[in-house]
Write a protein that holds these residues in place. Structure first.
Motif, PDB file in Angstrom:
ATOM      1  N   GLY A   6     -19.908   1.891  -0.996  1.00 45.13           N
ATOM      2  CA  GLY A   6     -18.771   1.101  -1.470  1.00 45.13           C
ATOM      3  C   GLY A   6     -18.506   1.528  -2.896  1.00 45.13           C
ATOM      4  O   GLY A   6     -17.703   2.438  -3.154  1.00 45.13           O
ATOM      5  N   SER A   7     -19.260   0.938  -3.825  1.00 41.29           N
ATOM      6  CA  SER A   7     -19.182   1.412  -5.216  1.00 41.29           C
ATOM      7  C   SER A   7     -19.579   2.879  -5.283  1.00 41.29           C
ATOM      8  O   SER A   7     -18.981   3.672  -6.004  1.00 41.29           O
ATOM      9  CB  SER A   7     -20.143   0.606  -6.101  1.00 41.29           C
ATOM     10  N   GLU A  52     -17.463  -4.269 -12.186  1.00 41.83           N
ATOM     11  CA  GLU A  52     -18.522  -3.586 -12.957  1.00 41.83           C
ATOM     12  C   GLU A  52     -18.326  -2.075 -12.918  1.00 41.83           C
ATOM     13  O   GLU A  52     -18.629  -1.366 -13.881  1.00 41.83           O
ATOM     14  CB  GLU A  52     -19.910  -3.941 -12.393  1.00 41.83           C
ATOM     15  N   TRP A  84     -14.871  -3.331   5.514  1.00 44.64           N
ATOM     16  CA  TRP A  84     -13.946  -4.025   4.591  1.00 44.64           C
ATOM     17  C   TRP A  84     -12.558  -3.403   4.643  1.00 44.64           C
ATOM     18  O   TRP A  84     -11.832  -3.409   3.645  1.00 44.64           O
ATOM     19  CB  TRP A  84     -14.430  -4.010   3.133  1.00 44.64           C
ATOM     20  N   TYR A 111       0.847  -1.212   0.000  1.00 45.04           N
ATOM     21  CA  TYR A 111       0.000   0.000   0.000  1.00 45.04           C
ATOM     22  C   TYR A 111       0.878   1.256   0.000  1.00 45.04           C
ATOM     23  O   TYR A 111       0.640   2.198  -0.742  1.00 45.04           O
ATOM     24  CB  TYR A 111      -0.802   0.047   1.298  1.00 45.04           C
ATOM     25  N   ALA A 118     -15.342  -2.423  -7.614  1.00 43.38           N
ATOM     26  CA  ALA A 118     -15.830  -3.654  -8.248  1.00 43.38           C
ATOM     27  C   ALA A 118     -15.577  -3.633  -9.751  1.00 43.38           C
ATOM     28  O   ALA A 118     -15.497  -2.563 -10.373  1.00 43.38           O
ATOM     29  CB  ALA A 118     -17.315  -3.807  -7.963  1.00 43.38           C
ATOM     30  N   PHE A 122     -12.063   3.850   3.111  1.00 43.04           N
ATOM     31  CA  PHE A 122     -12.974   4.421   2.108  1.00 43.04           C
ATOM     32  C   PHE A 122     -14.382   3.837   2.279  1.00 43.04           C
ATOM     33  O   PHE A 122     -15.322   4.550   2.564  1.00 43.04           O
ATOM     34  CB  PHE A 122     -12.493   4.107   0.678  1.00 43.04           C
ATOM     35  N   SER A 123     -14.508   2.504   2.098  1.00 44.47           N
ATOM     36  CA  SER A 123     -15.839   1.873   2.005  1.00 44.47           C
ATOM     37  C   SER A 123     -16.600   1.939   3.326  1.00 44.47           C
ATOM     38  O   SER A 123     -16.017   1.853   4.402  1.00 44.47           O
ATOM     39  CB  SER A 123     -15.688   0.402   1.617  1.00 44.47           C
ATOM     40  N   GLN A 176      -6.716   1.689   4.693  1.00 43.98           N
ATOM     41  CA  GLN A 176      -7.397   2.662   3.842  1.00 43.98           C
ATOM     42  C   GLN A 176      -8.882   2.675   4.181  1.00 43.98           C
ATOM     43  O   GLN A 176      -9.577   1.678   3.950  1.00 43.98           O
ATOM     44  CB  GLN A 176      -7.171   2.240   2.386  1.00 43.98           C
ATOM     45  N   ASN A 213     -17.937   0.734 -15.866  1.00 47.07           N
ATOM     46  CA  ASN A 213     -18.643   2.028 -15.943  1.00 47.07           C
ATOM     47  C   ASN A 213     -17.653   3.155 -16.218  1.00 47.07           C
ATOM     48  O   ASN A 213     -17.917   4.064 -17.022  1.00 47.07           O
ATOM     49  CB  ASN A 213     -19.373   2.330 -14.624  1.00 47.07           C
ATOM     50  N   SER A 269      -8.972  -3.365   5.004  1.00 46.97           N
ATOM     51  CA  SER A 269      -7.855  -4.315   5.084  1.00 46.97           C
ATOM     52  C   SER A 269      -6.817  -3.803   6.075  1.00 46.97           C
ATOM     53  O   SER A 269      -6.537  -2.591   6.127  1.00 46.97           O
ATOM     54  CB  SER A 269      -7.175  -4.469   3.720  1.00 46.97           C
ATOM     55  N   LEU A 324     -13.520  -7.127  -6.492  1.00 39.38           N
ATOM     56  CA  LEU A 324     -14.217  -6.167  -5.616  1.00 39.38           C
ATOM     57  C   LEU A 324     -13.281  -5.074  -5.079  1.00 39.38           C
ATOM     58  O   LEU A 324     -13.620  -3.898  -5.101  1.00 39.38           O
ATOM     59  CB  LEU A 324     -14.822  -6.909  -4.418  1.00 39.38           C
TER      60      LEU A 324
HETATM   61  C1  LIG Z   1     -10.365  -8.207  -0.295  1.00 34.90           C
HETATM   62  C2  LIG Z   1     -10.978  -6.853  -0.192  1.00 34.90           C
HETATM   63  C3  LIG Z   1     -10.263  -5.839   0.397  1.00 34.90           C
HETATM   64  C4  LIG Z   1     -10.835  -4.579   0.543  1.00 34.90           C
HETATM   65  N1  LIG Z   1     -10.106  -3.611   1.182  1.00 34.90           N
HETATM   66  C5  LIG Z   1     -10.657  -2.403   1.374  1.00 34.90           C
HETATM   67  C6  LIG Z   1      -9.939  -1.399   2.096  1.00 34.90           C
HETATM   68  O1  LIG Z   1      -8.817  -1.623   2.561  1.00 34.90           O
HETATM   69  N2  LIG Z   1     -10.521  -0.202   2.267  1.00 34.90           N
HETATM   70  C7  LIG Z   1     -11.765   0.082   1.781  1.00 34.90           C
HETATM   71  O2  LIG Z   1     -12.202   1.203   1.953  1.00 34.90           O
HETATM   72  N3  LIG Z   1     -12.488  -0.846   1.105  1.00 34.90           N
HETATM   73  C8  LIG Z   1     -11.965  -2.078   0.897  1.00 34.90           C
HETATM   74  N4  LIG Z   1     -12.676  -3.046   0.223  1.00 34.90           N
HETATM   75  C9  LIG Z   1     -14.050  -2.773  -0.172  1.00 34.90           C
HETATM   76  C10 LIG Z   1     -14.230  -2.590  -1.670  1.00 34.90           C
HETATM   77  O3  LIG Z   1     -13.660  -1.378  -2.104  1.00 34.90           O
HETATM   78  C11 LIG Z   1     -15.764  -2.644  -1.906  1.00 34.90           C
HETATM   79  O4  LIG Z   1     -16.172  -3.956  -1.617  1.00 34.90           O
HETATM   80  C12 LIG Z   1     -16.112  -2.291  -3.315  1.00 34.90           C
HETATM   81  O5  LIG Z   1     -15.851  -0.937  -3.581  1.00 34.90           O
HETATM   82  C13 LIG Z   1     -17.621  -2.588  -3.582  1.00 34.90           C
HETATM   83  O6  LIG Z   1     -18.410  -1.930  -2.652  1.00 34.90           O
HETATM   84  P1  LIG Z   1     -19.510  -2.717  -1.798  1.00 34.90           P
HETATM   85  O7  LIG Z   1     -18.865  -3.883  -1.149  1.00 34.90           O
HETATM   86  O8  LIG Z   1     -20.214  -1.746  -0.944  1.00 34.90           O
HETATM   87  O9  LIG Z   1     -20.515  -3.334  -2.868  1.00 34.90           O
HETATM   88  P2  LIG Z   1     -21.705  -2.560  -3.607  1.00 34.90           P
HETATM   89  O10 LIG Z   1     -21.301  -1.182  -3.938  1.00 34.90           O
HETATM   90  O11 LIG Z   1     -22.923  -2.772  -2.766  1.00 34.90           O
HETATM   91  O12 LIG Z   1     -21.802  -3.421  -4.906  1.00 34.90           O
HETATM   92  C14 LIG Z   1     -22.334  -4.731  -4.920  1.00 34.90           C
HETATM   93  C15 LIG Z   1     -22.397  -5.221  -6.352  1.00 34.90           C
HETATM   94  O13 LIG Z   1     -23.223  -4.334  -7.125  1.00 34.90           O
HETATM   95  C16 LIG Z   1     -22.522  -3.870  -8.272  1.00 34.90           C
HETATM   96  N5  LIG Z   1     -22.802  -2.454  -8.520  1.00 34.90           N
HETATM   97  C17 LIG Z   1     -22.939  -1.488  -7.595  1.00 34.90           C
HETATM   98  N6  LIG Z   1     -23.151  -0.299  -8.195  1.00 34.90           N
HETATM   99  C18 LIG Z   1     -23.136  -0.533  -9.534  1.00 34.90           C
HETATM  100  C19 LIG Z   1     -23.265   0.301 -10.677  1.00 34.90           C
HETATM  101  N7  LIG Z   1     -23.444   1.623 -10.581  1.00 34.90           N
HETATM  102  N8  LIG Z   1     -23.159  -0.271 -11.910  1.00 34.90           N
HETATM  103  C20 LIG Z   1     -22.949  -1.607 -12.029  1.00 34.90           C
HETATM  104  N9  LIG Z   1     -22.820  -2.452 -10.978  1.00 34.90           N
HETATM  105  C21 LIG Z   1     -22.909  -1.922  -9.744  1.00 34.90           C
HETATM  106  C22 LIG Z   1     -21.034  -4.032  -7.922  1.00 34.90           C
HETATM  107  O14 LIG Z   1     -20.260  -4.248  -9.072  1.00 34.90           O
HETATM  108  C23 LIG Z   1     -21.011  -5.238  -7.023  1.00 34.90           C
HETATM  109  O15 LIG Z   1     -20.864  -6.418  -7.781  1.00 34.90           O
HETATM  110  C24 LIG Z   1     -12.143  -4.323   0.064  1.00 34.90           C
HETATM  111  C25 LIG Z   1     -12.871  -5.357  -0.551  1.00 34.90           C
HETATM  112  C26 LIG Z   1     -12.303  -6.606  -0.673  1.00 34.90           C
HETATM  113  C27 LIG Z   1     -13.113  -7.700  -1.335  1.00 34.90           C
END
Ligand SMILES: Cc1cc2nc3c(=O)[nH]c(=O)nc-3n(C[C@H](O)[C@H](O)[C@H](O)COP(=O)(O)OP(=O)(O)OC[C@H]3O[C@@H](n4cnc5c(N)ncnc54)[C@H](O)[C@@H]3O)c2cc1C
Length: 380
Positions: free
Chosen positions: A137-138, A365, A165, A95, A363, A131-132, A129, A369, A167, A359
């Motif tokens: 998340g997304s 997806e 989430w 990182y 993600a 963020f989420s 980090q 976008n 790490s 993810l």
């Molecule tokens: C191993 C791992 C380590 C991580 N480490 C960190 C970290 O250190 N710090 C941190 O902040 N986060 C971390 N994350 C979180 C990661 O950034 C989020 O899981 C990711 O951004 C998705 O957000 P969410 O989990 O809220 O899923 P959501 O945003 O709820 O999305 C769920 C599903 O819906 C789809 N989706 C959502 N919106 C859209 C759209 N507009 N168009 C198309 N598809 C869509 C997504 O593609 C996904 O498949 C980590 C995740 C993992 C798996």
């Protein structure tokens, strides 16, 4: 177009491989198959990174005045490929050198650079980090964690909210934290927050990526000060985008995927089972790895020329995810016994990494976008 490496870069690769041969323990593959956030890998990173720093290979691409040695982004990628292929002995400290350090270099005050870059260069500091969140998340604009200025002291904010989430949070000394500092969706700021501040609670989350990796982090009236804010108040979105572009291509996952593929192919050859259908599947996976490599190189090339790379970073990230998934599918279809074999511990964890890669850092997806918006010019 010249795709070859220079003699110096070939020599760098060879030097680093010799360094690894001398500095990785015999049972390293077993340790590396644990998650980067495990205690064992984190502890090892604190032994390994200072030695890498002594060799001038930890952050060689940083400017000389901040401890680098003037190496290029290409050299950093050579180092990243060799280390990632070897199971990333820098552990969570990748990182620091890949994106948190570069973002501090770009946006940090002189005081922040002096404090944080020097710690990163010593090779013994862990960052996480933040963020989420459950609500973002997304949709990072949907985060709710707030950093509000206190009335009695204009230099001080109080942070309240929750991340998820995250790490490495359990072992981290600092958090690269994004929080809302105003009412608008993108009115966010980034803070370099010490994790030992009162009011922070970290809870581990069990996950497929392994013990110690993912966490919930709760903030309850946590103090953070103006001098710990990275960049101007309310301008955190720009900082985040910069950091994410570095993060998305920062890990040469295709290098380890290729090693996994080669291991599985060797297994089939040894067993005299490399039938034409398997050859076709292996060629498909290999092509995905090479396509990912080329798209990552295109992003590095653009960065070297000072050209915008947001769209290409997302395209490269998506290709890297596809490569990891293609190799996971190959192993699952043709050598599933390797997933449970003690002989190939790093292969056994490949499919977990492939799931996580789709993810983490946004993600798959969402990367598509961004490609639609930034490369195709569509109004997503
Ligand atoms: C191993 C791992 C380590 C991580 N480490 C960190 C970290 O250190 N710090 C941190 O902040 N986060 C971390 N994350 C979180 C990661 O950034 C989020 O899981 C990711 O951004 C998705 O957000 P969410 O989990 O809220 O899923 P959501 O945003 O709820 O999305 C769920 C599903 O819906 C789809 N989706 C959502 N919106 C859209 C759209 N507009 N168009 C198309 N598809 C869509 C997504 O593609 C996904 O498949 C980590 C995740 C993992 C798996």
């Amino acid at each position: 177009m010249e795709f070859g490496w220079t003699e110096e870069q070939d020599a760098l690769r060879a030097r680093l491989k010799a360094f690894l041969a001398a500095n990785l323990p015999d049972d390293w593959e077993t340790t590396a198959s644990l998650s980067p956030g495990s205690q064992a890998v984190t502890d090892f990173s604190k032994v390994f990174c200072p030695k890498l720093a002594e060799e001038g290979l930890l952050a060689s691409h940083w400017p000389r005045e901040h401890g680098g040695n003037g190496a290029t982004a290409w050299d950093h990628f050579v180092i990243g490929e060799v280390l990632w292929e070897a199971g990333e002995p820098r552990g969570p400290q990748y990182y620091n050198v890949n994106w948190i350090g570069p973002t501090i270099l770009a946006y940090g005050s002189e005081e922040q650079k002096a404090l944080h870059l020097s710690r990163m260069l010593k090779g013994d500091v862990i960052w996480c980090q933040g963020f989420s969140e459950p609500s973002g998340g997304s949709d990072l604009g949907g985060i709710r964690t707030k950093a509000e200025k206190t009335e009695e002291d204009g230099n001080r904010y109080l942070v309240n909210g929750q991340k998820i989430w995250t790490s490495y949070a359990r072992l981290a000394e600092f958090c690269f934290l994004v929080a809302k500092t105003g009412p608008a969706r993108r009115d966010v700021s980034v803070f370099l927050l010490p994790m030992d501040r009162p009011g922070i609670t970290v809870r581990p989350i069990a996950s497929v990526v392994g013990d110690g990796d993912l966490h919930e982090v709760f903030f309850d009236d946590v103090e953070v000060f103006e001098h710990e804010r990275l960049g101007a108040e309310g301008k955190g979105w720009e900082v985040i985008r910069y950091s994410l572009d570095y993060e998305r291509v920062g890990i040469p996952r295709y290098a380890l995927a290729l090693r996994t593929l080669n291991r599985a192919v060797a297994e089939l050859q040894d067993e005299d089972c490399f039938v034409p259908e398997a050859e076709l599947a292996a060629a498909t996976a290999l092509t995905a790895c090479e396509a990912a490599r080329m798209l990552v190189y295109e992003t590095v090339d653009k960065r070297m020329r000072g050209r915008p790379d947001t769209g290409s970073a997302s395209m490269a990230r998506y290709a890297v995810v596809c490569a990891e998934r293609a190799v996971a599918d190959f192993v699952l279809d043709w050598t599933p016994h390797l997933f449970t074999s003690n002989d190939a511990p790093m292969v056994a964890t490949h499919h977990k990494r492939a799931i996580a890669a789709g993810l983490a850092a946004g993600a798959a997806e969402i990367q598509l976008n961004l490609v639609a918006r930034d490369v195709l010019g569509l109004g997503v």
